[in-house]
Enzyme design. Sequence first.
Site, PDB file in Angstrom:
ATOM      1  N   MET A  96       0.844  -1.153   0.029  1.00  0.00           N
ATOM      2  CA  MET A  96       0.094  -0.035   0.050  1.00  0.00           C
ATOM      3  C   MET A  96       0.736   1.256  -0.097  1.00  0.00           C
ATOM      4  O   MET A  96       0.864   2.032   0.814  1.00  0.00           O
ATOM      5  CB  MET A  96      -0.999   0.042   1.171  1.00  0.00           C
ATOM      6  N   ILE A  98       2.261   3.872  -3.180  1.00  0.00           N
ATOM      7  CA  ILE A  98       2.558   4.220  -4.502  1.00  0.00           C
ATOM      8  C   ILE A  98       3.926   4.230  -5.002  1.00  0.00           C
ATOM      9  O   ILE A  98       4.564   5.166  -4.401  1.00  0.00           O
ATOM     10  CB  ILE A  98       1.765   5.367  -4.843  1.00  0.00           C
ATOM     11  N   ASN A 113       1.187  -5.875  -9.992  1.00  0.00           N
ATOM     12  CA  ASN A 113       0.254  -5.553  -8.764  1.00  0.00           C
ATOM     13  C   ASN A 113      -0.882  -6.393  -8.673  1.00  0.00           C
ATOM     14  O   ASN A 113      -1.642  -6.627  -9.895  1.00  0.00           O
ATOM     15  CB  ASN A 113      -0.014  -4.199  -8.808  1.00  0.00           C
ATOM     16  N   HIS A 115      -4.660  -6.305  -7.276  1.00  0.00           N
ATOM     17  CA  HIS A 115      -5.784  -5.188  -7.018  1.00  0.00           C
ATOM     18  C   HIS A 115      -7.121  -5.880  -7.077  1.00  0.00           C
ATOM     19  O   HIS A 115      -7.650  -6.555  -7.791  1.00  0.00           O
ATOM     20  CB  HIS A 115      -5.669  -4.198  -7.786  1.00  0.00           C
TER      21      HIS A 115
HETATM   22  C1  GAR Z   1      -5.677  -7.713  -1.275  1.00  0.00           C
HETATM   23  O1  GAR Z   1      -7.007  -7.804  -1.165  1.00  0.00           O
HETATM   24  C2  GAR Z   1      -4.908  -6.885  -2.485  1.00  0.00           C
HETATM   25  O2  GAR Z   1      -5.734  -6.955  -3.409  1.00  0.00           O
HETATM   26  C3  GAR Z   1      -5.124  -5.665  -1.711  1.00  0.00           C
HETATM   27  O3  GAR Z   1      -4.778  -5.455  -0.393  1.00  0.00           O
HETATM   28  C4  GAR Z   1      -5.158  -6.688  -0.048  1.00  0.00           C
HETATM   29  C5  GAR Z   1      -3.963  -7.487   0.904  1.00  0.00           C
HETATM   30  O4  GAR Z   1      -4.357  -8.692   1.260  1.00  0.00           O
HETATM   31  N1  GAR Z   1      -4.395  -4.565  -2.592  1.00  0.00           N
HETATM   32  C6  GAR Z   1      -4.760  -3.439  -2.963  1.00  0.00           C
HETATM   33  O5  GAR Z   1      -5.594  -2.799  -2.671  1.00  0.00           O
HETATM   34  C7  GAR Z   1      -3.751  -2.744  -3.693  1.00  0.00           C
HETATM   35  N2  GAR Z   1      -4.305  -1.191  -4.305  1.00  0.00           N
HETATM   36  P1  GAR Z   1      -3.317  -9.611   2.136  1.00  0.00           P
HETATM   37  O6  GAR Z   1      -2.194  -8.820   2.828  1.00  0.00           O
HETATM   38  O7  GAR Z   1      -3.888 -10.516   2.792  1.00  0.00           O
HETATM   39  O8  GAR Z   1      -2.503 -10.469   0.833  1.00  0.00           O
END
Ligand code: GAR
Length: 199
Positions: A96, A98, A113, A115
């Site tokens: 998280m 950029i 990435n 998303h």
């Molecule tokens: C996931 O849902 C991923 O897609 C999102 O953070 C979460 C991480 O989960 N990423 C974003 O929102 C990027 N913009 P995790 O730490 O359990 O893998």
Amino acid sequence: MKIPRLVILISGSGSNLQAILEAIEHGQITAVPSLIVSNRKDAYGLVRAEKAGVLTAYFPFKPYRDADKSREQYDADLAELIRPYHPNLVILAGWMHILSAAFLEHFPDKVINLHPALPGQFAGTHAIQRAFAAYQRGEIEHTGCMVHYTVPEVDAGPVIAQAEVPILPTDSLVDLETRMHQTEHKLLVTAVQTILAED
Ligand code: GAR
């Protein structure tokens, strides 16, 4: 044959990192997880990495902000941290922060990435929550997730793989989050397999 090296960047729970580590362990992905980087000290993903015996690094932005150093400087230094590992692929798995060209230029076409939304929808944070709210307002019928090559624009770039995630009328936000994460874990593993097969 040289085994591809992965560097994985996380900021949170790391369930997607776990999915990759398990896929490696089970022989579904042939790669070495060389380094896991977190920009948050309390990211549970760091614990998962350590349990799996993978090298970790904590690299926070705060000292840069406190010293009035730019985001570009942070990004360039992050690239310097990662470069010695010569990654075939850098995976942003819930990262998280950029990343600007100051990072991306060091790893052309190698940064992907994940998303939790379909291309062009709900870029940025809280994408699942925003999709859930949009569904309640009758604006969308389903959501989804994608893996894409990373460009300086947030949560955009050439799509490698995407999957629809249904939203049911009886869903709570937690139900949708659970379904999203289950879908993401499979999608990310498939995307990594696809890219490494082309490499
Ligand atoms: C996931 O849902 C991923 O897609 C999102 O953070 C979460 C991480 O989960 N990423 C974003 O929102 C990027 N913009 P995790 O730490 O359990 O893998």
